[in-house]
Structure formats: C-alpha cells, structure tokens
Enzyme design. Structure first.
Site, PDB file in Angstrom:
ATOM      1  N   GLY A 143       0.793  -1.228   0.000  1.00  0.00           N
ATOM      2  CA  GLY A 143       0.000   0.000   0.000  1.00  0.00           C
ATOM      3  C   GLY A 143       0.821   1.270   0.000  1.00  0.00           C
ATOM      4  O   GLY A 143       0.282   2.375  -0.088  1.00  0.00           O
ATOM      5  N   VAL A 144       2.166   1.138   0.038  1.00  0.00           N
ATOM      6  CA  VAL A 144       3.008   2.343   0.124  1.00  0.00           C
ATOM      7  C   VAL A 144       3.046   3.111  -1.208  1.00  0.00           C
ATOM      8  O   VAL A 144       3.346   4.307  -1.241  1.00  0.00           O
ATOM      9  CB  VAL A 144       4.443   1.976   0.590  1.00  0.00           C
ATOM     10  CG1 VAL A 144       5.240   1.269  -0.494  1.00  0.00           C
ATOM     11  CG2 VAL A 144       5.190   3.202   1.070  1.00  0.00           C
ATOM     12  N   ARG A 173      -7.004  -9.785  -8.610  1.00  0.00           N
ATOM     13  CA  ARG A 173      -7.981  -8.721  -8.323  1.00  0.00           C
ATOM     14  C   ARG A 173      -8.762  -8.447  -9.610  1.00  0.00           C
ATOM     15  O   ARG A 173      -8.340  -8.864 -10.696  1.00  0.00           O
ATOM     16  CB  ARG A 173      -7.260  -7.445  -7.877  1.00  0.00           C
ATOM     17  CG  ARG A 173      -6.558  -7.613  -6.552  1.00  0.00           C
ATOM     18  CD  ARG A 173      -5.726  -6.392  -6.187  1.00  0.00           C
ATOM     19  NE  ARG A 173      -4.947  -6.680  -4.979  1.00  0.00           N
ATOM     20  CZ  ARG A 173      -3.719  -6.208  -4.745  1.00  0.00           C
ATOM     21  NH1 ARG A 173      -3.131  -5.421  -5.614  1.00  0.00           N
ATOM     22  NH2 ARG A 173      -3.098  -6.519  -3.620  1.00  0.00           N
ATOM     23  N   ARG A 266      -7.723   1.885  -1.376  1.00  0.00           N
ATOM     24  CA  ARG A 266      -7.536   1.083  -2.595  1.00  0.00           C
ATOM     25  C   ARG A 266      -8.687   0.090  -2.763  1.00  0.00           C
ATOM     26  O   ARG A 266      -9.093  -0.220  -3.881  1.00  0.00           O
ATOM     27  CB  ARG A 266      -6.176   0.356  -2.552  1.00  0.00           C
ATOM     28  CG  ARG A 266      -5.832  -0.323  -3.850  1.00  0.00           C
ATOM     29  CD  ARG A 266      -4.405  -0.832  -3.894  1.00  0.00           C
ATOM     30  NE  ARG A 266      -4.227  -2.006  -3.022  1.00  0.00           N
ATOM     31  CZ  ARG A 266      -3.072  -2.639  -2.865  1.00  0.00           C
ATOM     32  NH1 ARG A 266      -1.988  -2.215  -3.495  1.00  0.00           N
ATOM     33  NH2 ARG A 266      -2.980  -3.690  -2.071  1.00  0.00           N
ATOM     34  N   ARG A 277      -1.726  -7.225   6.425  1.00  0.00           N
ATOM     35  CA  ARG A 277      -0.717  -6.448   5.686  1.00  0.00           C
ATOM     36  C   ARG A 277      -0.150  -5.326   6.562  1.00  0.00           C
ATOM     37  O   ARG A 277       1.046  -5.029   6.515  1.00  0.00           O
ATOM     38  CB  ARG A 277      -1.321  -5.895   4.382  1.00  0.00           C
ATOM     39  CG  ARG A 277      -1.458  -6.986   3.324  1.00  0.00           C
ATOM     40  CD  ARG A 277      -2.182  -6.561   2.061  1.00  0.00           C
ATOM     41  NE  ARG A 277      -2.258  -7.715   1.158  1.00  0.00           N
ATOM     42  CZ  ARG A 277      -1.756  -7.766  -0.078  1.00  0.00           C
ATOM     43  NH1 ARG A 277      -1.180  -6.708  -0.590  1.00  0.00           N
ATOM     44  NH2 ARG A 277      -1.862  -8.855  -0.813  1.00  0.00           N
TER      45      ARG A 277
HETATM   46  N1  ATP Z   1       1.974   9.367  -2.723  1.00  0.00           N
HETATM   47  C1  ATP Z   1       0.731   8.903  -2.637  1.00  0.00           C
HETATM   48  N2  ATP Z   1      -0.221   9.647  -2.054  1.00  0.00           N
HETATM   49  C2  ATP Z   1      -1.481   9.197  -1.951  1.00  0.00           C
HETATM   50  N3  ATP Z   1      -1.916   8.010  -2.419  1.00  0.00           N
HETATM   51  C3  ATP Z   1      -0.996   7.208  -3.006  1.00  0.00           C
HETATM   52  C4  ATP Z   1       0.358   7.629  -3.163  1.00  0.00           C
HETATM   53  N4  ATP Z   1       1.020   6.640  -3.776  1.00  0.00           N
HETATM   54  C5  ATP Z   1       0.127   5.650  -4.023  1.00  0.00           C
HETATM   55  N5  ATP Z   1      -1.090   5.997  -3.568  1.00  0.00           N
HETATM   56  C6  ATP Z   1      -2.313   5.198  -3.592  1.00  0.00           C
HETATM   57  O1  ATP Z   1      -2.143   4.212  -2.586  1.00  0.00           O
HETATM   58  C7  ATP Z   1      -2.758   2.977  -2.989  1.00  0.00           C
HETATM   59  C8  ATP Z   1      -1.716   1.882  -2.894  1.00  0.00           C
HETATM   60  O2  ATP Z   1      -0.748   2.087  -3.912  1.00  0.00           O
HETATM   61  P1  ATP Z   1      -0.089   0.871  -4.677  1.00  0.00           P
HETATM   62  O3  ATP Z   1      -1.142  -0.095  -5.089  1.00  0.00           O
HETATM   63  O4  ATP Z   1       0.760   1.457  -5.727  1.00  0.00           O
HETATM   64  O5  ATP Z   1       0.758   0.262  -3.502  1.00  0.00           O
HETATM   65  P2  ATP Z   1       1.784  -0.964  -3.507  1.00  0.00           P
HETATM   66  O6  ATP Z   1       2.920  -0.562  -2.674  1.00  0.00           O
HETATM   67  O7  ATP Z   1       2.079  -1.350  -4.893  1.00  0.00           O
HETATM   68  O8  ATP Z   1       0.931  -2.070  -2.783  1.00  0.00           O
HETATM   69  P3  ATP Z   1       1.092  -3.685  -2.832  1.00  0.00           P
HETATM   70  O9  ATP Z   1       2.407  -4.017  -2.268  1.00  0.00           O
HETATM   71  O10 ATP Z   1      -0.027  -4.163  -1.999  1.00  0.00           O
HETATM   72  O11 ATP Z   1       0.940  -4.113  -4.248  1.00  0.00           O
HETATM   73  C9  ATP Z   1      -3.291   3.184  -4.385  1.00  0.00           C
HETATM   74  O12 ATP Z   1      -4.677   3.410  -4.315  1.00  0.00           O
HETATM   75  C10 ATP Z   1      -2.542   4.439  -4.875  1.00  0.00           C
HETATM   76  O13 ATP Z   1      -3.339   5.160  -5.786  1.00  0.00           O
HETATM   77  N1  LIG Z   2       9.323 -11.892  -2.761  1.00  0.00           N
HETATM   78  C1  LIG Z   2       8.435 -11.480  -3.671  1.00  0.00           C
HETATM   79  N2  LIG Z   2       7.494 -10.573  -3.343  1.00  0.00           N
HETATM   80  C2  LIG Z   2       6.645 -10.178  -4.297  1.00  0.00           C
HETATM   81  C3  LIG Z   2       6.708 -10.662  -5.596  1.00  0.00           C
HETATM   82  N3  LIG Z   2       5.725 -10.080  -6.325  1.00  0.00           N
HETATM   83  C4  LIG Z   2       5.090  -9.253  -5.504  1.00  0.00           C
HETATM   84  N4  LIG Z   2       5.640  -9.291  -4.270  1.00  0.00           N
HETATM   85  C5  LIG Z   2       5.273  -8.526  -3.073  1.00  0.00           C
HETATM   86  O1  LIG Z   2       4.120  -9.070  -2.490  1.00  0.00           O
HETATM   87  C6  LIG Z   2       3.445  -8.059  -1.776  1.00  0.00           C
HETATM   88  C7  LIG Z   2       1.977  -8.118  -2.031  1.00  0.00           C
HETATM   89  O2  LIG Z   2       1.690  -7.886  -3.392  1.00  0.00           O
HETATM   90  P1  LIG Z   2       0.151  -7.773  -3.862  1.00  0.00           P
HETATM   91  O3  LIG Z   2       0.214  -7.655  -5.365  1.00  0.00           O
HETATM   92  O4  LIG Z   2      -0.548  -8.994  -3.410  1.00  0.00           O
HETATM   93  O5  LIG Z   2      -0.398  -6.525  -3.212  1.00  0.00           O
HETATM   94  C8  LIG Z   2       4.073  -6.728  -2.212  1.00  0.00           C
HETATM   95  O6  LIG Z   2       4.933  -6.305  -1.165  1.00  0.00           O
HETATM   96  C9  LIG Z   2       4.896  -7.086  -3.388  1.00  0.00           C
HETATM   97  O7  LIG Z   2       6.073  -6.295  -3.495  1.00  0.00           O
HETATM   98  C10 LIG Z   2       7.718 -11.613  -5.915  1.00  0.00           C
HETATM   99  O8  LIG Z   2       7.861 -12.107  -7.039  1.00  0.00           O
HETATM  100  N5  LIG Z   2       8.539 -11.990  -4.927  1.00  0.00           N
END
Ligand code: ATP
Ligand SMILES: Nc1nc2c(ncn2[C@@H]2O[C@H](COP(=O)(O)O)[C@@H](O)[C@H]2O)c(=O)[nH]1
Length: 394
Positions: A143-144, A173, A266, A277
């Site tokens: 979510g970061v 999803r 999200r 998480r």
């Molecule tokens: N700087 C920010 N300020 C506010 N909202 C943000 C920012 N960056 C990302 N978001 C929002 O936060 C939510 C989570 O972002 P994102 O899905 O990119 O996180 P992630 O780190 O890839 O999560 P995961 O590890 O679960 O895949 C999204 O809805 C995104 O639009």
């Molecule tokens: N060690 C690994 N971590 C992974 C990989 N692909 C994604 N991720 C991490 O999992 C969490 C959750 O992802 P989500 O899509 O379910 O939200 C997130 O921190 C990803 O960075 C992988 O191949 N190896």
C-alpha cells in the site's frame, strides 16, 4: 548410469571428432574436463534439445546428469570448446540470437546445485552479445505506492523499462490480467517449480507464495529494457545474495496512518487481509531501514514529488522522453560451416562462407573476458571481433 554405447567408447577424445555429424542425423561432441568426458548429442531435426551424457572412466560408467536451465534446441550440428569451467557450444544453422550457448560443468552455481541435489549436475545458459543494465528492485510495505510509482515510470519511459512479471498463488484482483500483472499459479504447481529451480527468489508474503522466475528478468533484458522488480523485503534479500547485480530501492510511507488510509482506499483487500498487511508493514519498514540491502530509501509522501525524486535517483531528470533510437544490437551471424578452438585465453571461430564464385574464410575472436550472469539465466557480456581472413593470416 549405464555402459558406454559401443560407438562412443572409441570416440572418447577431444579434437578430430568434435562436431562430427553422424550419418543417422545426429551430431556429437566430446569434451574432457578433469577426468570426465562430457558428450553433447543433438539431432538435426530441430525438435529435440541437445542432450548431455558424462563418461566417468574411474567408474567405467555413463552418468546422465540432472540438467538445469533452458536447454538449447538441437540444430544442424554444433561445435564445442572448453572454456574455464564451462563448455562453449556453437550451434550451426540457427538464428543469430540462438547460436552461442554455455554448458556449465563446474561453476559455483553447478557446485551448489550438485551439493543440494546429491546428483551430477550440468546447467545450460544462453550466451548474449553485450550487457544488460542493472535491474531495479523496488520494495516496501503493501500500500506504500510501489506499483503506482512503477506504473508512472513505465508510462513515461515505455521503451526504457520492463516489468518483471512475478508468479503468485494469490487470487487475481478485478482488473488484474494473467501474464501482465502476475502469473497466477496453483500452490502445488509453484512449489514444484520452486524445487526445479525456476525462481530467482520466492517468499511467502501475507499468506501467499510470490516469486520472480529467472525467465521473468531475462526476457526484459532480452528486449533491451531495464528490468524493474516489485518484491517484498525477503525477496530483495534473496536477490541481493544472488549473482544478479541490481539497484535496491526501499519505499517508505510518510506514516502508518497514511499507509492504512491508502490500503483501505484502494479497496482491494478484505478487512482481515488489510490488518494482516498492516501488521507485516512495521517489521518490513524496520528491516528496510536497518538492513544493508537497500541502496536508497524514498519517502512516498506527495506522489508527484516522490516520482521526481525516484527519477533523480535513476538519473532520469531532464531526460528527453523521445530518446533517439538506440544503436542496433550487435549480432554474430555464424555461417553453417564453422569450427571453434581455444588459443591461449581466446576463443577463435573459423568461419567458411561460400559465395556464388568463391569461398571465403574468416576468423572471429569471441571475447569472453567480461562475462556476467550465467546459468540458470543468460551469460551476458560477450563481444566479438572479426580478426581477418584465413588467407591474410596464413
Ligand atoms: N503518494 C501517494 N499519495 C497518496 N496516495 C498514493 C500515493 N502513492 C500511491 N497511492 C495510492 O495508494 C494505494 C496503494 O498504492 P499501490 O497499489 O501502488 O501500492 P503498492 O505498494 O504497490 O501495494 P502492494 O504491495 O499491496 O501491491 C493506491 O490506491 C494508490 O493510488
Ligand atoms: N518476494 C516477492 N514478493 C513479491 C513478488 N511479487 C510481488 N511481491 C510482493 O508481495 C506483496 C503483495 O503484493 P500484492 O500484489 O498482493 O499486493 C508486495 O509487497 C509485493 O512487493 C515476488 O515475485 N517476490
């Protein structure tokens, strides 16, 4: 293990028979490494892969090793030469990007796998002319905003970056596509693939398995792009310990409250999953900040500002988006008729091409002095120089 087939026993010597095409449409080479003889056999119909058998004279037996990595398809013949602890295999009549292969027989990777599996092991890797840019590993709590920042980068620089598509056992999803966002996989299948050495790294994250296959990273580099991996901290640690040289960036939230808000807004996880998480997030942030895995930490507070800082880290500030076309990759195009040999520490390929009126002979030096990577991925960093014709040199 088994007895040596009669036709091979007499031929167990390097040299004259190397690359010999046998009358039944097969080609075989023999290479001696220490006291063992490695035999590579290929059929010329292009359907089967090149096969490997080892003859151990101390046992007087044939050993059929565990073969790791992607095997080369057999072709219209091949030639081999021993180079350090690997056998260089040149395929005849193959496309330029499929001509150079390495059969690792005693590299660090092979030794580790031999110990782990308790069997004789060899490992294939495809040779690539030139180098790939260092991949970028992006980690941080769920979510970061890792995915958001990566998407912005890929949208602005589509020809520069490529995403490493991970495997996961979690359910897709709504908007997620198989093969694009993830390779969605059954747990039993992924566990088997892990055992078979398919993954560069894997980890159990928030109750599901996630992993980066060796191929996911290599296909991006093959396309001439810089690979971006979005993986958790455990995965980043494994990549750091692997032979893949990468840049490691940790993304931090401005606060736990903001992280929770982003995850909830999200709307992709159930309440139970969100809580799981968030519980994992504190430990991940702790490890991200304290471990010496990461080269950079980036606070993702204001999205636009954070993105600008990310670009700066990657040296992309002021980068002209419509970049000039990059130079065409150098390709080695070996004629059907060639042989390979080692001269001191140099690999020399002797090429014979037949034109309409005359036959020309060329010598190519394959530069293997700066190899990178290796099995079970690609062996990159090869270069070559045409060093003249046979006629000039003789
Ligand atoms: N700087 C920010 N300020 C506010 N909202 C943000 C920012 N960056 C990302 N978001 C929002 O936060 C939510 C989570 O972002 P994102 O899905 O990119 O996180 P992630 O780190 O890839 O999560 P995961 O590890 O679960 O895949 C999204 O809805 C995104 O639009
Ligand atoms: N060690 C690994 N971590 C992974 C990989 N692909 C994604 N991720 C991490 O999992 C969490 C959750 O992802 P989500 O899509 O379910 O939200 C997130 O921190 C990803 O960075 C992988 O191949 N190896």
């Amino acid at each position: 293990m088994g007895e040596a087939p009669a036709f091979l026993v007499d031929d167990l010597q390097d040299g004259p028979l190397n690359g010999l095409e046998l009358t039944n449409g097969t080609c075989k080479t023999t290479t001696t490494v220490g006291d063992k003889t490695y035999v590579t056999v290929g059929a010329d119909d292009g359907t089967l892969s090149i096969d490997v058998q080892i003859f151990d004279p101390s046992l007087g037996e044939w050993v059929y090793p565990t073969v790791l990595g992607t095997k080369p398809l057999s072709c219209k013949g091949h030639s081999t030469v021993l180079f350090e602890n690997r056998i260089l295999v040149l395929k005849k009549g193959s496309k330029p990007d499929d001509q150079i292969w390495f059969l690792e027989v005693d590299t660090e990777y092979v030794r580790q796998q031999r110990k782990k599996l308790g069997t004789e092991v060899v490992a294939w890797s495809k040779g690539v002319i030139g180098n790939a840019e260092k991949p970028i590993v992006i980690s941080g709590p769920s979510g970061v905003g890792k995915g958001t920042l990566i998407s912005m980068l890929m949208k602005e620089f589509p020809s520069m970056f490529g995403f490493s598509v991970s495997h996961t056992t979690r359910a897709p999803r709504d908007m997620e596509k198989n093969g694009v966002h993830y390779h969605f996989t059954e747990k039993s299948v992924m566990e088997k693939e892990i055992k078979n050495g398919k993954f560069l790294e894997f980890a159990s994250v928030h109750g599901n398995l996630y992993g980066t296959s060796v191929e996911a990273v290599e296909v991006v580099a093959d396309a001439g792009k810089r690979c971006i991996l979005d993986i958790d901290v455990q995965g980043a640690r494994s990549v750091k310990a692997s032979s893949l040289e990468a840049i490691f960036i940790f993304i931090c939230p401005p606060s736990m409250e903001e992280l929770e808000k982003r995850l909830r807004d999200r709307g992709t996880e159930t309440e139970e999953q969100i809580l799981k998480r968030l519980r994992n997030a504190s430990a991940e942030i702790e490890q991200g900040k304290s471990s010496n895995i990461f080269d950079f930490t980036l606070y993702n507070d204001n999205l636009e500002e954070s993105y600008e800082r990310l670009k700066k880290l990657l040296g992309l500030n002021g980068f002209v988006t419509a970049s000039p076309k990059s130079a065409a990759p150098r390709e080695i195009n070996l004629p059907m008729d060639h042989s390979v040999s080692k001269l001191d520490d140099k690999i020399i390929i002797n090429c014979i091409s037949s034109g309409p009126d005359k036959e020309s002979k060329n010598l190519i030096m394959l530069d293997v002095s700066s190899l990178k990577g290796g099995a079970p991925g690609r062996t990159r960093g090869l270069d070559f120089h045409v060093i003249g014709s046979m006629d000039q040199l003789s």
